[in-house]
Design an enzyme around this catalytic site. Structure first.
Site, PDB file in Angstrom:
ATOM      1  N   SER A 108       1.134  -1.266  -0.413  1.00 20.33           N
ATOM      2  CA  SER A 108       0.032  -0.142  -0.080  1.00 20.33           C
ATOM      3  C   SER A 108       0.540   1.401   0.421  1.00 20.33           C
ATOM      4  O   SER A 108      -0.333   2.060  -0.258  1.00 20.33           O
ATOM      5  CB  SER A 108      -0.881  -0.273   1.070  1.00 20.33           C
ATOM      6  OG  SER A 108      -1.988  -0.727   0.824  1.00 20.33           O
ATOM      7  N   ALA A 167      -9.573 -14.144   3.093  1.00 24.29           N
ATOM      8  CA  ALA A 167     -10.354 -14.920   3.729  1.00 24.29           C
ATOM      9  C   ALA A 167      -9.467 -15.959   4.452  1.00 24.29           C
ATOM     10  O   ALA A 167      -9.179 -16.094   5.325  1.00 24.29           O
ATOM     11  CB  ALA A 167     -11.875 -15.248   3.758  1.00 24.29           C
TER      12      ALA A 167
HETATM   13  C1  REX Z   1      -4.175  -8.336   1.602  1.00 25.74           C
HETATM   14  C2  REX Z   1      -3.635  -9.423   2.070  1.00 25.74           C
HETATM   15  C3  REX Z   1      -3.806  -7.043   2.588  1.00 25.74           C
HETATM   16  C4  REX Z   1      -2.201 -10.014   2.929  1.00 25.74           C
HETATM   17  C5  REX Z   1      -4.412  -5.279   1.927  1.00 25.74           C
HETATM   18  N1  REX Z   1      -2.903  -4.955   1.739  1.00 25.74           N
HETATM   19  O1  REX Z   1      -4.728  -5.358   1.376  1.00 25.74           O
HETATM   20  C6  REX Z   1      -3.142  -3.916   1.264  1.00 25.74           C
HETATM   21  C7  REX Z   1      -1.891  -2.484   1.818  1.00 25.74           C
HETATM   22  C8  REX Z   1      -2.079  -3.751  -0.661  1.00 25.74           C
HETATM   23  O2  REX Z   1      -0.828  -2.544   1.873  1.00 25.74           O
HETATM   24  N2  REX Z   1      -3.013  -2.109   3.242  1.00 25.74           N
HETATM   25  C9  REX Z   1      -1.859  -2.419   4.719  1.00 25.74           C
HETATM   26  C10 REX Z   1      -2.087 -11.249   3.808  1.00 25.74           C
HETATM   27  C11 REX Z   1      -3.296  -2.719   5.710  1.00 25.74           C
HETATM   28  C12 REX Z   1      -1.587  -0.983   4.631  1.00 25.74           C
HETATM   29  O3  REX Z   1      -1.997   0.020   3.807  1.00 25.74           O
HETATM   30  O4  REX Z   1       0.031  -0.751   5.552  1.00 25.74           O
HETATM   31  N3  REX Z   1      -3.367 -11.370   4.739  1.00 25.74           N
HETATM   32  C13 REX Z   1      -0.848 -11.586   4.394  1.00 25.74           C
HETATM   33  C14 REX Z   1      -3.648 -12.767   4.353  1.00 25.74           C
HETATM   34  C15 REX Z   1      -5.021 -12.693   5.568  1.00 25.74           C
HETATM   35  O5  REX Z   1      -4.184 -13.561   3.449  1.00 25.74           O
HETATM   36  N4  REX Z   1      -6.027 -14.256   6.009  1.00 25.74           N
HETATM   37  O6  REX Z   1      -1.107 -11.306   5.215  1.00 25.74           O
HETATM   38  O7  REX Z   1       0.123 -11.521   2.757  1.00 25.74           O
END
Ligand code: REX
Length: 418
Positions: A108, A167
């Site tokens: 992100s 999920a």
């Molecule tokens: C997706 C799942 C995480 C990751 C996500 N990432 O939404 C965006 C991001 C791009 O960077 N957001 C973070 C996976 C929160 C931010 O803004 O810092 N999790 C993992 C799962 C959970 O699969 N079941 O941890 O790699």
């Protein structure tokens, strides 16, 4: 064997000489107040900051490994001095050490790049941030109260399609790792769900918002987001390790390999380095290095990417959780550290990589920390302690953490614990 390397290098990189636009110069110590959710923010220049606590930093990195990451690293840049700290390995099969010159997936932090592009378009009059998205992308979103600004502040009420996608962590990842989505396909996955809130009323982090931002950038410019990142940010700042390679699956050049933690306790880490990241695109698909991210956040807060009034808009913050220390502006986070210093930047989570890229209000001290295992809240939380040591000069008290019971991370509430 876990080794910690420490190097101090005079920053020959002429960060300060980089002037992209005739932006404002930075004040030595500024008082930023007013529209930031009624708060007044103390904001020191790097010259008045405490020196980084390198022992505290090493301790935080060591604890990040203890929490389950193969490797972790931090790069601190104050324009004169660069501190590099690494712990553990960048590749579990070769045993190669972490490397602050290597590239990784920034998740992100991409949202901040997308916001800079969009705010430059605001600056040139190509888009009105308070106009409905529908004016520019007719019929794509279900509610004309969703304005461009509400995408950037995560107050659109658009459902985050990635909640369902991941999920189940490993099956979810494997189902999309080689997939190529259009922006519209991702947006439609979101709008198939009811709104999570009335637009403009509630902060709720959603990747959907920044996928719409990507679609908007392409519509407004007639060029791909890749071209826009390159011509507006990557080339002017000479970010040699930064790229948007979607839908290529590999990281070009020297890489940090990323590892995903399965949901089942005790299961081995899964190498997740190669993927299209098409599920995130303009919300999270960029590649960079610690040096480039330090340079990027420094240039942004230093006023070298956006006009002062546009940067001010990015800095209008609302709380992103109930901690009283974490805020979200436009594609930009603020964290208030224990020593009273506020830092600005973004976090990233993409399978295999946690990133923190933050800088002071004047952009003079920038810090990037990375760990190469995700789906492990303890790793993410302890990696965040590097900011305290790097900006406040403190050594945070070691705390007992397990992957099953991490301290709350800002996006965990109401989502899927990432
Ligand atoms: C997706 C799942 C995480 C990751 C996500 N990432 O939404 C965006 C991001 C791009 O960077 N957001 C973070 C996976 C929160 C931010 O803004 O810092 N999790 C993992 C799962 C959970 O699969 N079941 O941890 O790699």
């Amino acid at each position: 064997m876990r080794r910690i390397l420490v190097t101090r290098v005079a920053a020959a990189t002429a960060l300060l000489s980089l002037v992209v636009t005739a932006g404002p110069t930075t004040a030595a110590a500024a008082e930023v107040s007013g529209r930031e959710a009624g708060t007044s923010v103390r904001s020191e220049s790097a010259t008045t900051l405490p020196a980084p606590n390198l022992a505290g930093l090493r301790d935080a990195l060591t604890r990040t490994l203890a929490a389950g990451a193969p490797g972790a690293m931090t790069r601190i840049d104050d324009g004169r001095t660069v501190h590099r700290e690494t712990a553990g390995v960048s590749d579990t099969s070769t045993g190669a050490g972490m490397d602050t010159n290597a590239r990784f997936r920034i998740g992100s932090v991409t949202k901040t790049f997308s916001t800079v592009v969009l705010m430059q378009l605001v600056g040139s009059g190509a888009v009105d941030p308070d106009a409905p998205v529908d004016r520019y992308l007719p019929g794509v979103l279900p509610d004309t109260r969703i304005t461009v600004r509400r995408l950037l502040t995560h107050t659109s009420g658009l459902w985050d399609y990635s909640n369902e996608m991941f999920a189940r962590t490993i099956p979810g990842f494997e189902a999309v790792r080689n997939k190529v989505f259009t922006f519209r396909e991702l947006i439609d996955l979101s709008t198939a769900h009811p709104a999570t809130a009335v637009p403009g009323t509630t902060y709720q982090y959603s990747n959907t918002n920044f996928v719409v931002v990507g679609a908007l950038i392409e519509k407004l410019t007639g060029r791909s987001v890749q071209e826009e990142y390159e011509r507006r940010i990557i080339r002017p700042l000479r970010l040699r390790d930064t790229a948007y390679v979607h839908p290529e699956t590999t990281i070009p050049g020297k890489e940090i390999r990323g590892y995903l933690t399965p949901d089942e306790a005790g299961a081995p880490l899964v190498d997740s380095t190669e993927q299209t990241v098409s599920w995130a695109q303009s919300a999270g698909a960029m590649i960079s290095s610690p040096g480039d991210l330090d340079r990027f956040v420094s240039a942004l807060l230093g006023g070298r990417l956006l006009r002062a009034d546009l940067l001010d808009q990015m800095l209008q913050m609302t709380p992103s959780d109930a901690s009283g220390t974490r805020f979200y502006g436009l594609g930009l986070r603020r964290r208030d550290l224990s020593c009273g210093i506020s830092v600005y930047g973004h976090t990233g989570t993409v399978q295999g990589y946690y990133t923190y890229a933050f800088t002071t209000r004047d952009g003079r001290r920038s810090v990037t920390s990375v760990a190469n295992a995700t789906n492990n809240g303890a790793v993410n939380t302890v990696l965040g302690d590097t900011l305290e040591s790097a900006f406040c000069g403190t050594a945070p008290k070691p705390r007992a953490l397990t992957a099953a019971a991490p301290l709350p991370e800002e996006e965990a509430a109401g989502s899927i614990g990432r």
